[in-house]
Structure formats: structure tokens, C-alpha cells
Design a protein around this motif. Structure first.
Motif, mmCIF file in Angstrom:
data_model
loop_
_atom_site.group_PDB
_atom_site.id
_atom_site.type_symbol
_atom_site.label_atom_id
_atom_site.label_comp_id
_atom_site.label_asym_id
_atom_site.label_seq_id
_atom_site.Cartn_x
_atom_site.Cartn_y
_atom_site.Cartn_z
ATOM 1 N N ALA A 23 0.782 -1.228 0.000
ATOM 2 C CA ALA A 23 0.000 0.000 0.000
ATOM 3 C C ALA A 23 0.815 1.281 0.000
ATOM 4 O O ALA A 23 0.417 2.239 -0.635
ATOM 5 C CB ALA A 23 -0.933 0.005 1.194
ATOM 6 N N HIS A 24 1.951 1.307 0.692
ATOM 7 C CA HIS A 24 2.753 2.531 0.668
ATOM 8 C C HIS A 24 3.360 2.699 -0.726
ATOM 9 O O HIS A 24 3.872 1.739 -1.300
ATOM 10 C CB HIS A 24 3.916 2.426 1.654
ATOM 11 C CG HIS A 24 3.549 2.750 3.066
ATOM 12 N ND1 HIS A 24 2.529 2.151 3.742
ATOM 13 C CD2 HIS A 24 4.110 3.632 3.945
ATOM 14 C CE1 HIS A 24 2.468 2.643 4.968
ATOM 15 N NE2 HIS A 24 3.420 3.544 5.122
ATOM 16 N N HIS A 49 0.437 7.136 1.227
ATOM 17 C CA HIS A 49 -0.745 6.747 0.455
ATOM 18 C C HIS A 49 -1.181 7.906 -0.428
ATOM 19 O O HIS A 49 -1.720 8.889 0.078
ATOM 20 C CB HIS A 49 -1.878 6.358 1.404
ATOM 21 C CG HIS A 49 -1.523 5.224 2.311
ATOM 22 N ND1 HIS A 49 -2.056 5.068 3.564
ATOM 23 C CD2 HIS A 49 -0.650 4.198 2.133
ATOM 24 C CE1 HIS A 49 -1.549 3.977 4.116
ATOM 25 N NE2 HIS A 49 -0.694 3.436 3.273
HETATM 26 CU CU LIG Z 1 0.523 1.839 3.272
#
Ligand SMILES: [Cu+2]
Length: 268
Positions: A23-24, A49
Motif C-alpha cells: 500500500a505505501h 498513500h
Molecule cells: Cu501503506
């Protein structure tokens, strides 16, 4: 997924849900997508994000190069300046670069990170991130830094209208020979310049779209709105030690693409 990564990790340990997707992302964004030779352009490298505009401390970049329209590459790592950017009620570490284009043409910026230990994912990520600054002449937007995993845009990554199709290939260059990365998952996400309230967030599958590369390593994505979009591909790249144990090392590569505001067709 994302903002609740820790909670999800706890549930995964408890065997309740499947692991969260990575996600990052790395954001390397100039203050404008197109400039002239008279402009001084500021780039900011930040980590977090993109859609939520949720920022965390960025790692100190391992390197930053720019490939000019003449194909020459220049090391700009030393020109990076550590800064603090607002991140909710605190600050996050980011890095800034000021750049005055020495000539017309396209300038391809490629930043690499050191291997980053991801506590939630229990793996290391070693990333590259690429963005193109267009300076008056359309020349050199396909410049390559020849990294092990790198995006090779097939569609010019600027001067796009909302809804246009975008295509890019991912290549690996182990041993100097380029090979397409087929069947790789690609994450597609739009950047918001300000933090988005949790209650306004769409479902995860609307924030991060995914598609796979075809046998030639090509991914096809529609970019339906104006603004910055990122495409991220990844692959496993061996193992690395953390606290005396071996964990997977994932290599990821991100390409940032700018979509202009919709302009009316001529003659209307
Ligand atoms: Cu993340």
C-alpha cells in the motif's frame, strides 16, 4: 487495506482475512508537469498513500538521476534537501529538489530507495520511482536509467486528456539484457494534493485499481480524471536479513503520469 494495515495484520495473524495488498507508494512529483527553460521547478519526494494523501517519513533516497533529452544522465542525489511536510497533526520527512531545465526537451527523473523493512508486510521493499518533466520540446520522454526493474512508457506520459488509454511496459535488466516482466500485478492510483477525510473515501478497490502485464510486459490502464496517477509493478528479488531472520525482498517500480484538465475540442 491501507490505513487499517495494522488492524488487518492482526486479523491475518488470527487467520481471519487474507493479507493486505502492498500500500505505501513513492511519490516523486514536480510542482508542474510542463515547464520552460526559464522556470525553476521544485520536486518533492514523499512516502505514503497517494489517494488519501496520508504521509509517513520518507527514507533517505539511495540515488536520484535525471536523463536529459540528449540521453545523458546526471546524478542529482547530492542536490536533495531533507524537509518536513504536513502529515495531519504532525510532520513527515520528505526530500526536495530544485531543478532549472538547462535546455528544451523531456527530463526523466529516477529516484531509488534503499531496502525498506515493512513491519506490516514482513518483507523488504526496494523501490524506484520515475517521473517526466516536459520542457517545451517533445523529445526524450522514453529515456531509461537501466535499473533492474524499470517502466518503459509506450504512451507519452504527459499531454493526456481524462479518459485516455495509457500503456507502459515493465522490463527487468538482470545482467544488462532487457526482458519483459509478464504477468506482474500493477497497482494504479490517483494522487490527491490534500488529505481526504476517512468518511469520504471510496472502497479500497476504487482507490487502488489493479491490472496485470501481458506477455510483453505491457499494462493498459485508462486514466479517467485530471491529475497525477501512479502505476506500480513489483517482483520478488531474493531475501534479506532482519533481526537474524531471512525475509523476502520485493523490488517495486513506480511511474507517475500527468493527465491535463479536459479541454474543449477546437471550433466549439
Ligand atoms: Cu501503506
Amino acid at each position: 487495506m491501507k490505513h487499517a494495515a495494522r488492524l488487518v495484520a492482526a486479523l491475518v495473524v488470527g487467520g481471519l482475512v487474507a493479507p493486505a495488498a502492498p500500500a505505501h507508494f513513492n511519490m516523486l512529483l514536480p510542482d508542474r508537469a510542463s515547464a520552460t527553460t526559464k522556470d525553476e521547478v521544485t520536486f518533492v519526494y514523499q512516502w505514503g498513500h497517494p489517494y488519501e494523501h496520508q504521509l509517513f517519513d520518507a527514507p533517505a533516497p539511495a540515488s536520484l538521476v535525471v536523463i536529459g533529452p540528449d540521453g545523458k544522465s546526471t546524478d542529482l542525489t547530492k542536490n536533495l534537501e531533507k524537509i518536513a511536510v504536513p502529515a495531519g497533526d504532525r510532520k513527515a520527512t520528505a526530500y526536495r529538489l530544485k531543478f532549472k531545465p538547462p535546455q528544451r526537451g523531456d527530463f526523466v527523473f529516477v529516484l531509488t530507495t534503499p531496502p525498506i523493512w515493512m513491519d506490516d508486510e514482513h518483507e523488504f521493499w526496494e523501490d524506484t520511482v520515475k517521473v517526466v518533466l516536459h520542457v517545451q520540446a517533445q523529445k526524450g520522454w522514453d529515456g531509461l536509467a537501466n535499473h533492474d526493474l524499470e517502466w518503459d512508457p509506450l504512451t507519452r506520459p504527459y499531454g493526456l486528456q481524462p479518459g485516455m488509454v495509457f500503456q507502459a511496459a515493465v522490463h527487468t535488466r538482470g545482467g544488462g539484457k532487457a526482458a519483459p516482466l509478464a504477468g506482474a500485478l500493477v497497482e494504479v492510483e490517483r494522487y490527491n494534493a490534500t488529505p481526504q477525510a476517512e468518511k469520504d473515501l471510496p472502497p479500497d478497490e476504487q482507490i487502488t485499481r489493479t491490472a496485470k502485464t501481458d506477455p510483453n510486459g505491457v499494462v493498459t490502464a485508462t486514466l479517467p480524471e485530471a491529475g497525477w496517477w501512479c502505476l506500480t509493478a513489483s517482483r520478488e528479488a531474493g531475501e534479506r536479513e532482519h533481526d537474524g531472520k531471512k525475509y523476502p525482498l520485493r523490488r517495486r517500480t513506480t511511474l507517475w503520469v500527468f493527465v491535463d484538465e479536459k479541454t474543449a475540442p477546437a471550433g466549439k
